[in-house]
Design an enzyme around this catalytic site. Structure first.
Site, PDB file in Angstrom:
ATOM      1  CD  GLU A   1     -20.919  45.802  55.055  1.00 30.88           C
ATOM      2  OE1 GLU A   1     -20.560  44.987  54.178  1.00 30.88           O
ATOM      3  OE2 GLU A   1     -21.476  45.441  56.111  1.00 30.88           O
TER       4      GLU A   1
ATOM      5  CG  HIS B   1     -25.811  42.461  55.295  1.00 34.09           C
ATOM      6  ND1 HIS B   1     -25.460  43.645  55.892  1.00 34.09           N
ATOM      7  CD2 HIS B   1     -24.658  41.951  54.788  1.00 34.09           C
ATOM      8  CE1 HIS B   1     -24.156  43.850  55.739  1.00 34.09           C
ATOM      9  NE2 HIS B   1     -23.644  42.834  55.077  1.00 34.09           N
ATOM     10  CD  GLU B   2     -24.045  38.421  53.394  1.00 35.07           C
ATOM     11  OE1 GLU B   2     -23.419  38.616  52.333  1.00 35.07           O
ATOM     12  OE2 GLU B   2     -23.617  38.771  54.513  1.00 35.07           O
TER      13      GLU B   2
ATOM     14  CG  HIS C   1     -22.879  42.297  50.241  1.00 33.83           C
ATOM     15  ND1 HIS C   1     -22.020  43.373  50.128  1.00 33.83           N
ATOM     16  CD2 HIS C   1     -22.926  42.005  51.572  1.00 33.83           C
ATOM     17  CE1 HIS C   1     -21.575  43.716  51.337  1.00 33.83           C
ATOM     18  NE2 HIS C   1     -22.120  42.904  52.231  1.00 33.83           N
TER      19      HIS C   1
HETATM   20 MG    MG Z   1     -21.477  42.802  54.406  1.00 29.98          MG
END
Ligand code: MG
Length: 501
Positions: free
Chosen positions: A295, A265-266, A269
């Site tokens: 996101e 997830h990170e 980003h």
């Molecule tokens: Mg996030």
């Protein structure tokens, strides 16, 4: 490039340097700082924020911005200079529309509210937080009035986090999504084939977990020469320009999926920030654009790619080599189903893909009711629990795992929650187009090939930096408005198969 735009950029470089320095202090606070440093760090951060705010809202900025606006008049909408001036105008108006006294009052109210929230949550005593929430809402209402809005005060707040989006539009999208998710969740809980994920609760050495996350991050194309991974209790990503983008993950020995999906997830980003063009550095156009677009990047990697069958066809044998004992009796299919288990629960941050957005709708509805005065702070716990029963079929046992679980309201972040769900919607829209553009992409995942999706995102999202709002970017790259159908289609397909509906 025009002379006026050049002067404006130069004038603001120190502002972006100060913000980067403040971000570095924030990163250090969450990753390295001993607890005793908190008070002094708070003062240092406040000094940097005050300096940066002063510089940005100075008379000189207004003057140079106006001169630059005259210079770019008539330029193409997506030209670098025109975009820079347009984005800066938005930032400047938002930074100067709220009177200084109101900014100071908000800071005071939220500082006290944050402490009260912490204590209320620790002692499971919501009454300690209620008067503070009432004050936060009151000051937020005045901020909305200062910012101005056409339809609903919530619009003014939403614009803070997601420019170009209206409350009425978000309501429609969420209603569409809710209408599709509720029957699916019911079908899963009533007649889905049960999933046994108990093997994830065995002991997984955290050092090995860490090494495995590094393997995945490298394969995703995350550049360790321009980034690093560290540990933090609440994983996040931060950056000080495109060439120093840092992510964090969380290691829990009897919950290996936490580090795994936090890193992916990170990583999503972080790839967005690393893909920002060099020529936008130290300007308003550098880095990821909006909360929802950011996101969308993390969710696309975490869910669409990271929880897919082909992804685990490649990685499960590798993971088993890291944990031969723990996974000796586990088959690929068991593992794939276990990391996609759907289980209505109280805690938003732990929620699966099917229930996650329902947590967001609850907060979105309550925020609007609080702001309009239809709901008082005292009535929040009851309204919260009633909605959890209604949407998820469960009632929190106490307020700590109910309305006190999130930090947002105590920090004055009203209008922020919807961006999480909007990010999920956009992720599905981008992924659908990416799949159509790259036939055979998912088969490639099974061979460990993850650069095609990264290149697609670079070309269609990352290379624009912060030029466009989410609706602008989707119109330009996909010819679409934000919609719920692609996410619903994707969720229905994946979970009907997993639960054999
Ligand atoms: Mg996030």
């Amino acid at each position: 490039m025009g002379e006026q735009v050049e002067q404006l950029k130069k004038h603001l470089q120190r502002y972006y340097d100060l913000n980067a320095a403040a971000a570095l202090l924030g990163w250090d606070q969450q990753v390295n700082m001993p607890p005793g440093g908190a008070a002094a760090r708070g003062e240092q951060s406040a000094t940097l924020s005050a300096l940066s705010h002063e510089l940005f809202t100075a008379e000189e900025t207004a003057r140079r911005l106006e001169a630059a606006e005259a210079e770019v008049a008539g330029m193409e909408f997506d030209a670098d200079d025109a975009s820079l001036v347009r984005v800066l105008r938005r930032h400047y108006d938002r930074a100067t529309k709220i009177p200084t006294e109101l900014v100071a009052e908000r800071a005071k109210v939220t500082a006290l509210a944050f402490e009260a929230w912490r204590q209320a949550r620790a002692e499971n005593n919501v009454a300690l937080f209620e008067p503070h929430l009432e004050r936060v809402i009151e000051v937020t209402r005045r901020i909305a009035d200062a910012l101005g809005y056409e339809e609903h005060p919530y619009d003014a707040l939403l614009q803070n986090f997601e420019p170009g989006m209206r409350t009425s539009q978000v309501s429609r999208l969420f209603n569409d999504l809710k209408a599709g998710l509720t029957p699916l969740l019911q079908a899963i809980t009533e007649r889905g084939k049960p999933i046994d994920d108990s093997f994830l609760g065995r002991h997984y050495d955290v050092g090995r977990q860490w090494d495995f996350t590094l393997v995945i991050l490298r394969d995703m194309g995350y550049d360790f020469n321009r980034g690093r991974q560290d540990q933090a209790p609440h994983p996040f990503t931060t950056n000080f320009g495109r060439n120093d983008v840092r992510l964090t993950t969380r290691l829990i020995s009897d919950r290996p999926q936490s580090a795994l999906f936090s890193s992916v997830h990170e990583g999503g980003h972080a790839l967005y920030e690393q893909g920002s063009p060099e020529r936008f550095e130290r300007t308003a156009l550098s880095g990821g654009a909006t909360m929802a677009l950011h996101e969308s990047q993390s969710r696309l990697w975490e869910n669409m790619i990271g929880r897919s069958k082909p992804f685990w066809q490649h990685y499960f044998p590798i993971l088993r080599a890291f944990f031969p004992e723990q996974l000796a009796d586990v088959r690929l299919d068991d593992f794939y189903r276990a990391v996609n288990v759907v289980r209505p629960d109280f805690i938003r941050t732990e929620a699966d893909e099917v229930t996650y957005n329902l947590h967001i709708f609850i907060r979105f509805e309550l925020e609007q009711a609080l702001l309009s005065g239809a709901l008082t702070a005292r009535e929040v716990p009851e309204a919260w629990n009633a909605r959890y029963q209604d949407y998820l079929g469960i009632t929190p046992r106490d307020d700590a795992e109910g309305c006190l679980q999130d930090v947002h309201w105590s920090s004055g972040l009203i209008g922020y929650f919807p961006t999480y769900a909007l990010g999920n919607l956009i992720a599905a829209q981008l992924y659908r187009r990416m799949k159509a553009d790259l036939p055979g992409m998912e088969e490639g995942f099974a061979r460990g090939e993850f650069l095609p999706p990264l290149q697609w995102l670079r070309e269609h999202v990352h290379r624009h930096g912060s030029k466009f709002t989410a609706p602008e970017l989707l119109a330009r790259e996909l010819g679409e408005e934000i919609s719920a159908e692609p996410l619903l289609e994707y969720i229905r397909a994946r979970y009907s198969e997993i639960y054999e509906l």
